[in-house]
Design a protein around this motif. Structure first.
Motif, mmCIF file in Angstrom:
data_model
loop_
_atom_site.group_PDB
_atom_site.id
_atom_site.type_symbol
_atom_site.label_atom_id
_atom_site.label_comp_id
_atom_site.label_asym_id
_atom_site.label_seq_id
_atom_site.Cartn_x
_atom_site.Cartn_y
_atom_site.Cartn_z
ATOM 1 N N GLY A 1 -5.047 4.756 7.663
ATOM 2 C CA GLY A 1 -4.801 5.140 6.281
ATOM 3 C C GLY A 1 -5.937 5.944 5.700
ATOM 4 O O GLY A 1 -5.723 6.906 4.961
ATOM 5 N N ALA A 2 -7.171 5.565 6.054
ATOM 6 C CA ALA A 2 -8.336 6.292 5.554
ATOM 7 C C ALA A 2 -8.355 7.719 6.100
ATOM 8 O O ALA A 2 -8.664 8.670 5.374
ATOM 9 C CB ALA A 2 -9.614 5.555 5.937
ATOM 10 N N VAL A 3 -8.022 7.871 7.386
ATOM 11 C CA VAL A 3 -8.034 9.201 7.996
ATOM 12 C C VAL A 3 -6.957 10.082 7.383
ATOM 13 O O VAL A 3 -7.210 11.240 7.018
ATOM 14 C CB VAL A 3 -7.839 9.092 9.526
ATOM 15 N N VAL A 4 -5.744 9.549 7.245
ATOM 16 C CA VAL A 4 -4.658 10.312 6.638
ATOM 17 C C VAL A 4 -5.022 10.703 5.210
ATOM 18 O O VAL A 4 -4.776 11.832 4.766
ATOM 19 C CB VAL A 4 -3.349 9.494 6.663
ATOM 20 N N GLY B 1 -8.383 7.090 -0.225
ATOM 21 C CA GLY B 1 -8.623 5.730 0.234
ATOM 22 C C GLY B 1 -7.432 5.194 1.005
ATOM 23 O O GLY B 1 -6.289 5.612 0.793
ATOM 24 N N THR B 2 -7.674 4.251 1.903
ATOM 25 C CA THR B 2 -6.600 3.762 2.770
ATOM 26 C C THR B 2 -5.447 3.162 1.985
ATOM 27 O O THR B 2 -4.284 3.254 2.395
ATOM 28 C CB THR B 2 -7.145 2.740 3.784
ATOM 29 N N PHE C 1 0.830 -1.192 0.000
ATOM 30 C CA PHE C 1 0.000 0.000 0.000
ATOM 31 C C PHE C 1 0.874 1.255 0.000
ATOM 32 O O PHE C 1 2.032 1.223 0.377
ATOM 33 C CB PHE C 1 -0.912 0.025 1.240
ATOM 34 N N GLY C 2 0.271 2.356 -0.410
ATOM 35 C CA GLY C 2 0.925 3.645 -0.251
ATOM 36 C C GLY C 2 1.909 4.045 -1.310
ATOM 37 O O GLY C 2 2.735 4.933 -1.083
ATOM 38 N N SER C 3 1.853 3.439 -2.491
ATOM 39 C CA SER C 3 2.725 3.910 -3.565
ATOM 40 C C SER C 3 2.453 5.384 -3.840
ATOM 41 O O SER C 3 1.299 5.799 -3.934
ATOM 42 C CB SER C 3 2.477 3.105 -4.846
#
Length: 282
Positions: free
Chosen positions: A258-261, A246-247, A228-230
């Motif tokens: 992840g969703a909040v960030v 999206g997370t 995740f997070g690319s």
């Protein structure tokens, strides 16, 4: 105001009163915009004047509509975006490839809840929490509902993954076998009473239309740093008017964090351009 989370001396878990969906309902109460559900986005096209044409379809009737927006936020899992939404002009291939390769958080997961007359494990001084490799439930926690400090019955919940989650989605004898193993697992952890649940509920996200699609490209393992997070997933398009959230887009390995960030980042990105009359959040 109302207490959003509760904590007991038996567990380190923090829980939302009314479940995580209460967060969504709380946000909706504060929203001034109209929220339409049951609509699938099929197409997003950039027009000559800088606005976007968004093609949507009713999940119930199949009726199609076209919306026009100045800013669009796409918060669906990247893989769903890659497989189900057509972009005109097309997204950069590196972005589309990252979307295809990113796992969908929780898509291969199921949650099992065993409900009891009381939280008997607490009386025995046990937390109700466990990590286990001897049964289908890998992570287990005290899922007892609490309202204003009063206990209402008791329940234990756990996550299972992979083939066990898929078996629960299919139902039938395979699902019953997974639940039977889960009862035996809880019995070993918390005693005989744990095998005598009054009710059993199972939810497998691998059977959900909007949380599971088969990969069309090799994906990174869900427990790897590449899953995740690319940065490519956070790359906006159409001159910054099309933003992805999206997370899975954040470097938080999934989870609600992840969703909040993601929500905070997206709000900052679009704050200068979005307006009530011109922005549509999808």
């Amino acid at each position: 105001g109302e207490c959003a989370a509760s904590r007991t001396p038996f567990t380190e878990e923090r829980r939302f009163m009314g479940g995580a969906v209460s967060v969504v309902h709380g946000l909706l109460k504060r929203a001034s915009a109209t929220v339409e559900t049951g609509m699938a986005v099929d197409r997003i096209a950039l027009l000559a004047d800088g606005t976007m044409e968004v093609g949507v379809r009713s999940g119930a009737t199949g009726a199609e509509q076209t919306l026009v927006a100045r800013t669009v936020i796409v918060a669906a899992p990247p893989r769903l975006v890659a497989q189900r939404i057509t972009f005109d002009p097309a997204l950069d291939e590196s972005v589309a490839d990252a979307q295809r390769r990113t796992p969908i958080w929780m898509s291969d997961t199921a949650k099992v809840v065993m409900s009891y007359d009381d939280a008997f494990w607490r009386e025995a001084g046990k937390s109700g929490s466990a990590f286990s490799q001897r049964g289908p439930l890998a992570q287990i926690w005290d899922n007892t509902d609490e309202e204003m400090g009063s206990r209402v019955g008791g329940s234990l919940a756990g996550f299972c993954f992979g083939e066990d989650a898929r078996a629960l989605a299919r139902g039938g004898a395979g699902a019953e076998a997974v639940l039977s193993r889960a009862r035996a697992q809880l019995k070993n952890l918390f005693g005989f009473e744990a095998s005598k649940a009054q009710a059993v509920t199972a939810q497998s996200w691998s059977s959900e239309e909007w949380t599971h699609v088969e990969p069309s490209a090799p994906e990174a393992p869900a427990d790897s740093d590449l899953a995740f997070g690319s940065p490519l997933l956070r790359q906006s398009a159409f001159g910054g008017r099309l933003v992805f959230a999206g997370t899975e887009t954040e470097d938080e390995l999934g989870h609600m964090e992840g969703a909040v960030v993601s929500g905070m980042r997206t709000a900052q990105e679009v704050s200068s351009t979005i307006a009530v009359s011109g922005g549509v959040s999808l």
